[in-house]
Design a protein around this motif. Structure first.
Motif, mmCIF file in Angstrom:
data_model
loop_
_atom_site.group_PDB
_atom_site.id
_atom_site.type_symbol
_atom_site.label_atom_id
_atom_site.label_comp_id
_atom_site.label_asym_id
_atom_site.label_seq_id
_atom_site.Cartn_x
_atom_site.Cartn_y
_atom_site.Cartn_z
ATOM 1 N N ASN A 1 -5.398 12.748 -1.985
ATOM 2 C CA ASN A 1 -5.214 13.642 -0.840
ATOM 3 C C ASN A 1 -3.844 14.313 -0.960
ATOM 4 O O ASN A 1 -2.871 13.662 -1.351
ATOM 5 N N ARG A 2 -3.733 15.553 -0.620
ATOM 6 C CA ARG A 2 -2.492 16.297 -0.839
ATOM 7 C C ARG A 2 -1.347 15.805 0.060
ATOM 8 O O ARG A 2 -0.181 16.142 -0.180
ATOM 9 N N ASP A 3 -1.637 15.035 1.103
ATOM 10 C CA ASP A 3 -0.581 14.532 1.980
ATOM 11 C C ASP A 3 -0.175 13.094 1.667
ATOM 12 O O ASP A 3 0.753 12.566 2.272
ATOM 13 N N GLY A 4 -0.868 12.448 0.737
ATOM 14 C CA GLY A 4 -0.635 11.023 0.512
ATOM 15 C C GLY A 4 0.742 10.684 -0.005
ATOM 16 O O GLY A 4 1.259 9.595 0.248
ATOM 17 N N TRP A 5 1.409 11.590 -0.722
ATOM 18 C CA TRP A 5 2.695 11.306 -1.366
ATOM 19 C C TRP A 5 3.889 11.515 -0.442
ATOM 20 O O TRP A 5 4.999 11.081 -0.750
ATOM 21 N N GLN A 6 3.709 12.183 0.688
ATOM 22 C CA GLN A 6 4.836 12.559 1.532
ATOM 23 C C GLN A 6 5.554 11.323 2.079
ATOM 24 O O GLN A 6 4.930 10.427 2.633
ATOM 25 N N VAL A 7 6.866 11.306 1.923
ATOM 26 C CA VAL A 7 7.676 10.157 2.308
ATOM 27 C C VAL A 7 8.123 10.295 3.759
ATOM 28 O O VAL A 7 8.584 11.365 4.182
ATOM 29 N N GLN A 8 7.980 9.221 4.514
ATOM 30 C CA GLN A 8 8.397 9.204 5.915
ATOM 31 C C GLN A 8 9.523 8.184 6.072
ATOM 32 O O GLN A 8 9.354 7.007 5.766
ATOM 33 N N ILE A 9 10.669 8.661 6.550
ATOM 34 C CA ILE A 9 11.888 7.862 6.580
ATOM 35 C C ILE A 9 12.330 7.666 8.032
ATOM 36 O O ILE A 9 12.394 8.629 8.794
ATOM 37 N N PRO A 10 12.630 6.428 8.438
ATOM 38 C CA PRO A 10 13.122 6.213 9.804
ATOM 39 C C PRO A 10 14.432 6.957 10.045
ATOM 40 O O PRO A 10 15.285 7.037 9.159
ATOM 41 N N THR A 11 14.585 7.511 11.237
ATOM 42 C CA THR A 11 15.815 8.211 11.613
ATOM 43 C C THR A 11 16.721 7.341 12.475
ATOM 44 O O THR A 11 17.718 7.824 13.011
ATOM 45 N N VAL A 12 16.359 6.078 12.617
ATOM 46 C CA VAL A 12 17.187 5.109 13.339
ATOM 47 C C VAL A 12 17.232 3.830 12.515
ATOM 48 O O VAL A 12 16.353 3.600 11.677
ATOM 49 N N PRO A 13 18.234 2.972 12.724
ATOM 50 C CA PRO A 13 18.211 1.668 12.058
ATOM 51 C C PRO A 13 16.954 0.893 12.424
ATOM 52 O O PRO A 13 16.359 1.092 13.490
ATOM 53 N N THR B 1 -5.485 -7.691 1.616
ATOM 54 C CA THR B 1 -5.591 -6.421 2.336
ATOM 55 C C THR B 1 -6.043 -5.277 1.444
ATOM 56 O O THR B 1 -6.362 -4.196 1.951
ATOM 57 N N GLY B 2 -6.044 -5.472 0.126
ATOM 58 C CA GLY B 2 -6.305 -4.366 -0.779
ATOM 59 C C GLY B 2 -5.077 -3.541 -1.069
ATOM 60 O O GLY B 2 -5.132 -2.574 -1.832
ATOM 61 N N TRP B 3 -3.948 -3.914 -0.465
ATOM 62 C CA TRP B 3 -2.678 -3.210 -0.671
ATOM 63 C C TRP B 3 -1.629 -4.168 -1.212
ATOM 64 O O TRP B 3 -1.699 -5.375 -0.959
ATOM 65 N N PRO B 4 -0.643 -3.644 -1.929
ATOM 66 C CA PRO B 4 0.472 -4.489 -2.359
ATOM 67 C C PRO B 4 1.410 -4.787 -1.193
ATOM 68 O O PRO B 4 1.075 -4.522 -0.026
ATOM 69 N N SER B 5 2.577 -5.326 -1.491
ATOM 70 C CA SER B 5 3.527 -5.747 -0.460
ATOM 71 C C SER B 5 4.257 -4.537 0.110
ATOM 72 O O SER B 5 5.266 -4.083 -0.421
ATOM 73 N N THR B 6 3.731 -4.006 1.207
ATOM 74 C CA THR B 6 4.266 -2.810 1.850
ATOM 75 C C THR B 6 4.153 -2.961 3.362
ATOM 76 O O THR B 6 3.485 -3.861 3.867
ATOM 77 N N MET B 7 4.790 -2.042 4.105
ATOM 78 C CA MET B 7 4.618 -2.025 5.549
ATOM 79 C C MET B 7 3.156 -1.750 5.903
ATOM 80 O O MET B 7 2.631 -2.327 6.859
ATOM 81 N N GLU B 8 2.508 -0.891 5.131
ATOM 82 C CA GLU B 8 1.089 -0.627 5.357
ATOM 83 C C GLU B 8 0.271 -1.899 5.180
ATOM 84 O O GLU B 8 -0.617 -2.195 5.998
ATOM 85 N N GLY B 9 0.544 -2.662 4.123
ATOM 86 C CA GLY B 9 -0.178 -3.907 3.902
ATOM 87 C C GLY B 9 0.029 -4.893 5.033
ATOM 88 O O GLY B 9 -0.903 -5.586 5.461
ATOM 89 N N ALA B 10 1.263 -4.970 5.542
ATOM 90 C CA ALA B 10 1.546 -5.880 6.657
ATOM 91 C C ALA B 10 0.763 -5.491 7.903
ATOM 92 O O ALA B 10 0.147 -6.338 8.567
ATOM 93 N N GLN C 1 16.301 -0.081 2.632
ATOM 94 C CA GLN C 1 15.685 1.135 3.140
ATOM 95 C C GLN C 1 14.166 0.996 3.115
ATOM 96 O O GLN C 1 13.571 0.797 2.056
ATOM 97 N N HIS C 2 13.546 1.066 4.285
ATOM 98 C CA HIS C 2 12.089 1.000 4.379
ATOM 99 C C HIS C 2 11.544 2.409 4.594
ATOM 100 O O HIS C 2 12.015 3.133 5.477
ATOM 101 N N VAL C 3 10.575 2.807 3.788
ATOM 102 C CA VAL C 3 9.937 4.109 3.948
ATOM 103 C C VAL C 3 8.430 3.917 3.945
ATOM 104 O O VAL C 3 7.903 2.921 3.442
ATOM 105 N N SER C 4 7.754 4.890 4.511
ATOM 106 C CA SER C 4 6.292 4.902 4.513
ATOM 107 C C SER C 4 5.829 6.141 3.764
ATOM 108 O O SER C 4 6.628 7.028 3.444
#
Length: 506
Positions: A200-212, A451-460, A60-63
């Motif tokens: 930031n108050r929006d930074g924690w919100q999880v975004q989940i794909p609705t398709v495979p 990148t300044g980020w760990p291993s994430t979709m954002e880092g990629a 499961q990949h989330v942003s």
């Protein structure tokens, strides 16, 4: 207008390579993406479970809301509507009480304070210690004194109770970084909490794909690239670069074919990159990339004959109406268990993967109701059989969700991505190269680059944008591609000592 002149060849069609391709194609640069597999997306992939005919994700990949470059990537491609933003998260401890995490009216960094204060499985002592720890972490900076510390040591130094470590720090960091606390560096832990919870108050919100994931990085993306003159070639594995006069002039495919290039971006996993480059690069600092370690993530896919995610606290309506239906959770975070996250794929996957049309009805498998349980940093189950892991996960679900005992498990399977992420262990940053390789016209892209980020979709995605930025500079068209972080709230700067950031461009 179709792009002109020699192309930039991108080796690898994962998120990093795709981000570079999108950034360059959008600016009229000719691009050819070469991917060795029959699909795009890299580790963000899906496959069909033969027993059920269901397309399932390898993991499961989330942003998160703080992932500004990944969001920009999705907006550019028209993929944003394929994500569901969760503004409420559900945490369930050993007491089986559902704890709803949602932002209150206060500004960051206090927007989640009331929700945490009501958490049933954290004591007042825990909460006070966590508050001190968050303040200390926010004010921490990279220093020679603690540069080699792991986060478990840091927590001990800052007198965090074991209960707070097990029920707060561990669930958040293991699920975010896919490593155990003794293998996480302080800087990566700080990144998660500062960007995700405090700034930031929006930074924690999880975004989940609705398709495979295969549908997410499928037809829409390739059509967008094709419309801008970019070429995507699948099952086109690259054997090596072609060098002349100290520059790359092309790549040789495993079939023997040569593809000419003016610029090259190598966007492959860190354990493959050195073998693609010429031997002289192996004496460069780039060789340190081989010291990066990987961490596994496992998914347990379950199909039951009925829905199960009805915790006791949500089983009855407030009105007491006998005809009211209980509400099934879309997901849950399980505290102090092997099972860490469970995702309700019936609820979350509300898209027809063939047409990607809007639908209000959940897409249920004919073989039952489908759930995905995530076990990050899953080395601890390596010695267990698949059935042992599945049995333990089902027992844990039954402890929390009583309907599990009445349900029939129709099918289950365990999937492990053994090299899901690179380990953010202390010292790993020194092994991460910049996007500019030792070869002037060869860039590197991948979440494993600097990148300044760990291993994430954002880092990629950030790595791909940075590599594209370098290419534009070499083509005499300097431009900033990388997107700014979310702005830091004024109160967060005041209370936590966080630095001000540039605002996101509209």
């Amino acid at each position: 207008m179709p792009p002109r002149g020699p192309r930039t060849v991108i080796v690898g069609g994962g998120l990093a390579g795709l981000a570079a391709a999108v950034a360059l194609a959008e600016r009229g640069v000719g691009v050819t993406v070469l991917e060795s597999r029959p699909r795009l997306g890299g580790r963000a992939s899906s496959f069909v479970d033969k027993a059920t005919g269901t397309q399932i994700d390898n993991c499961q990949h989330v942003s998160l809301g703080c992932c500004t470059n990944f969001q920009h990537f999705c907006r550019t491609l028209g993929l944003s509507d394929l994500f569901r933003t969760e503004r409420e998260l559900y945490f369930i401890g050993r007491d089986s009480v559902v704890n709803r995490l949602a932002a209150g009216a206060l500004p960051a960094p206090l927007h989640l304070a009331a929700a945490f204060a009501r958490t049933s499985y954290l004591s007042v002592r825990d909460l006070l210690a966590i508050g001190r720890g968050m303040r200390a972490l926010a004010s921490a900076r990279r220093s020679k004194t603690h540069a080699d510390d792991d986060f478990a040591t840091w927590l001990e130094r800052h007198r965090q109770p074991q209960s707070a470590v097990e029920r707060f720090w561990t669930p958040v960091l293991v699920s975010s970084l896919s490593e155990t606390l003794d293998r996480i560096d302080v800087a990566s832990a700080r990144k998660v909490f500062v960007d995700g919870f405090l700034a930031n108050r929006d930074g924690w919100q999880v975004q989940i794909p609705t398709v495979p994931l295969d549908a997410l990085y499928g037809a829409r993306l390739t059509s967008w690239l094709a419309a801008r003159g970019a070429s995507v070639r699948l099952q086109a594995g690259v054997d090596r670069l072609v060098m002349e006069g100290g520059r790359a002039v092309g790549v040789v495919l495993r079939t023997g074919e040569t593809v000419a290039a003016e610029q090259v971006i190598v966007a492959v996993p860190h354990w493959l990159v050195v073998d693609l480059l010429p031997p002289e690069c192996r004496n460069h600092d780039l060789a340190k990339v081989s010291e990066l370690e990987s961490a596994p993530i496992s998914s347990v896919h379950l199909w039951f004959d009925r829905p199960i995610l009805f915790p006791p606290t949500l089983n009855r309506s407030k009105s007491g109406d006998a005809e009211s239906r209980p509400v099934e959770l879309p997901h849950a975070v399980l505290i102090d268990r092997l099972s860490q996250w469970i995702f309700n794929r019936d609820t979350l996957h509300t898209r027809d993967t063939a047409t990607l049309q809007n639908s209000q009805e959940p897409q249920k498998s004919e073989q039952g109701h489908n759930y995905q349980v995530i076990i990050s940093a899953s080395r601890n189950i390596a010695s267990n059989t698949q059935q042992e892991v599945i049995d333990q996960v089902v027992r844990e679900l039954a402890d929390v969700f009583p309907q599990t005992d009445q349900a029939v498990l129709l099918h289950a399977r365990l999937v492990t991505e053994h090299r899901a992420v690179f380990s953010v262990r202390p010292g790993a940053d020194a092994c991460r190269p910049s996007q500019q390789s030792p070869i002037p016209n060869v860039q590197l892209a991948g979440d494993w680059t600097r990148t300044g980020w760990p291993s994430t979709m954002e880092g990629a995605v950030r790595s791909g944008f940075l590599a594209a930025q370098n290419v534009l500079g070499l083509l005499g068209r300097p431009e900033t591609v990388l997107q700014p972080d979310l702005p830091v709230a004024p109160l967060a700067r005041l209370l936590m000592g966080l630095e001000k950031r540039a605002r996101i461009k509209p």
